[in-house]
Design a protein around this motif. Structure first.
Motif, PDB file in Angstrom:
ATOM      1  N   THR A  72     -25.322  48.537 -25.334  1.00 26.23           N
ATOM      2  CA  THR A  72     -24.794  49.795 -24.811  1.00 26.23           C
ATOM      3  C   THR A  72     -24.928  49.919 -23.295  1.00 26.23           C
ATOM      4  OG1 THR A  72     -25.309  50.874 -26.902  1.00 26.23           O
ATOM      5  CG2 THR A  72     -24.949  52.297 -25.003  1.00 26.23           C
ATOM      6  N   ASP A  80     -21.653  47.776 -29.270  1.00 24.30           N
ATOM      7  CA  ASP A  80     -22.722  48.594 -29.847  1.00 24.30           C
ATOM      8  C   ASP A  80     -24.101  48.006 -29.618  1.00 24.30           C
ATOM      9  OD1 ASP A  80     -23.736  50.803 -31.529  1.00 24.30           O
ATOM     10  OD2 ASP A  80     -24.231  49.191 -32.922  1.00 24.30           O
ATOM     11  N   THR A  81     -24.201  46.688 -29.571  1.00 27.15           N
ATOM     12  CA  THR A  81     -25.515  46.061 -29.440  1.00 27.15           C
ATOM     13  C   THR A  81     -25.957  45.947 -27.977  1.00 27.15           C
ATOM     14  OG1 THR A  81     -24.511  43.861 -29.412  1.00 27.15           O
ATOM     15  CG2 THR A  81     -25.198  44.728 -31.550  1.00 27.15           C
ATOM     16  N   LYS A 105     -26.375  53.629 -34.629  1.00 25.25           N
ATOM     17  CA  LYS A 105     -25.975  53.101 -33.331  1.00 25.25           C
ATOM     18  C   LYS A 105     -27.133  52.357 -32.670  1.00 25.25           C
ATOM     19  CE  LYS A 105     -21.849  54.809 -33.550  1.00 25.25           C
ATOM     20  NZ  LYS A 105     -20.713  53.882 -33.781  1.00 25.25           N
ATOM     21  N   SER A 106     -26.784  51.348 -31.894  1.00 25.76           N
ATOM     22  CA  SER A 106     -27.767  50.615 -31.078  1.00 25.76           C
ATOM     23  C   SER A 106     -28.946  50.115 -31.910  1.00 25.76           C
ATOM     24  CB  SER A 106     -28.271  51.506 -29.927  1.00 25.76           C
ATOM     25  OG  SER A 106     -27.200  51.967 -29.146  1.00 25.76           O
TER      26      SER A 106
END
Length: 430
Positions: free
Chosen positions: A308, A305-306, A191-192
């Protein structure tokens, strides 16, 4: 304290973006891990960055600060032995320092926010630290957490990235200091990823060498490295600015935010692209973002996701868009200061928004005519929720009362002052 947000048809003026919280916490940490004197220009002041300031000093760094800069003399690879550390409600600070305190004999991270950070899981990082030969006592993966370190060893380490990238960042900060080389493999989905890019950028600036695959799923970290004392300059903060930009987009506005670099690696820079896709009149030149809002927005679909920490502000804008918007790949929002999907959408519904949730999606059926408002909102002690709900309040027919709005200070203490300076009708009440 609570805040009343009243309908505000027009915003106008200029403000400077806050300094980035994410970069500030990372620069403070690498400065503490260096031997010698580092200087950080324009560091952010917020509850999170102040938690890092407090903890690195507890661990033996010295910090002298004026209005322009912070000068830090680090403790290198030898943090002072302390019994307890209090990170407040700062999840990233907790996780980064869980990695660093493997160099200490024994440290307990106390639980001072049982209804927020105290509820968040850290199992994946705990498992990874165990692979360094470190013993960790914990409460089912939650605070209080005691780390018994002192002799961690590098080697082959696996860490899950499916809940948070902060676990990986914690390992990337500490493994260069270990005697052995390390190989870090990320399991599951990461994530991220864009935030890992920020961590690697800061590590490189601090003189650390890390070899990463393009997908950030595998890392080779040479051991025996030392952090170098350096001078850093903190860039403007996109996550906090996202809410102000969204507020300008949903009103009649002429708002400029300065010091937002066009080539920033902050994923939340996507707020610029999202607002353009929603057909908000906007320019971004020479670090200045100018929004000339007309309150008319179009729906969109966006992979969150990029970006948040900007998604909630984007959702707030979408509440007033023409059509149905969909923000997907955002499950990690559930593991923040609150469940930023269920908790946030429940409050939006109270205000009159038409929203739906799935496990990893937020769906917004826009209401260009506005929402009714006139209710009391629970922001769940979450700074991002507070900022986003304020955006909705500006376009509500009746005022919103946001409970415990002072928690905005976690990342953006001046948020309501800045909105007032632009003409927003907001008022603190006890």
């Amino acid at each position: 304290m609570d805040v009343i947000v009243r309908p505000t048809p027009e915003l106008k003026g200029e403000i400077g973006a806050l300094s980035s919280k994410n970069y500030t916490t990372r620069y403070l940490l690498v400065a503490a891990l260096a031997e010698g004197e580092s200087t950080i220009y324009y560091p952010a002041h917020s509850e999170d960055s102040d938690a890092m300031r407090r903890c690195i000093q507890d661990l033996g760094a010295t910090l002298v600060e004026d209005d322009e800069k912070a000068v830090i003399t680090g403790f290198g690879r030898s943090p002072k032995n302390v019994k307890e550390l209090n990170v407040g409600n700062a999840g990233a600070v907790l996780r980064f320092l869980m990695g660093i305190t493997v160099l200490s004999k024994e440290v307990t991270f106390v639980n001072t926010y049982p209804d927020s950070l105290g509820k968040r899981p850290h199992d994946d990082l705990i498992d990874a630290l165990g692979q360094l030969g470190v013993e960790v006592d914990h409460n089912n993966g939650r605070l209080p957490i005691t780390i018994r370190g002192g002799q961690p060893k590098g080697g082959n380490i696996s860490v899950s990235g499916s809940v948070s990238s902060q676990y990986l960042s914690a390992l990337l900060f500490v493994t260069p200091l270990l005697a052995e080389d390390s190989e870090i493999t990320v399991t599951g989905d990461l994530k991220s990823k864009v935030v890992i890019g920020q961590t690697l950028e800061v590590l490189e600036q601090a003189g650390i060498v890390i070899h990463a695959t393009d997908d950030y799923m595998h890392f080779r970290v040479p051991g025996g490295q030392s952090y170098q004392a350096k001078t850093y300059t903190v860039q403007g903060d996109y996550p906090g600015s996202a809410a102000v930009l969204a507020a300008a987009a949903v009103t009649q506005s002429d708002v400029t935010i300065r010091n937002l670099s066009e080539d920033s690696k902050q994923g939340e820079r996507a707020i610029i692209d999202v607002l353009k896709m929603m057909q908000t009149p906007l320019t971004h030149e020479n670090g200045d973002v100018r929004v000339q809002g007309n309150g008319k927005l179009q729906a969109l679909e966006f992979d969150g996701d990029t970006a948040t920490d900007a998604v909630l502000a984007m959702v707030a804008a979408a509440v007033f868009a023409e059509g149905t918007s969909r923000f997907y790949n955002v499950e990690n929002l559930r593991y923040k200061e609150c469940d930023r999907i269920t908790d946030y959408l429940n409050e939006l519904r109270k205000a009159g928004a038409n929203v739906e949730e799935k496990q990893a999606e937020i769906i917004v059926h826009g209401r260009p005519e506005g929402v009714e408002g006139g209710v009391e909102i629970n922001a769940h002690y979450d700074h991002r929720v507070i900022m986003a709900l304020t955006v909705v309040g500006l376009r509500s027919e009746k005022p919103l009362l946001i409970k415990d709005a002072h928690h905005v200070a976690k990342s953006y203490p001046q948020y309501f002052d800045h909105l007032k300076a632009l003409g927003a009708d907001v008022e603190w009440v006890k």
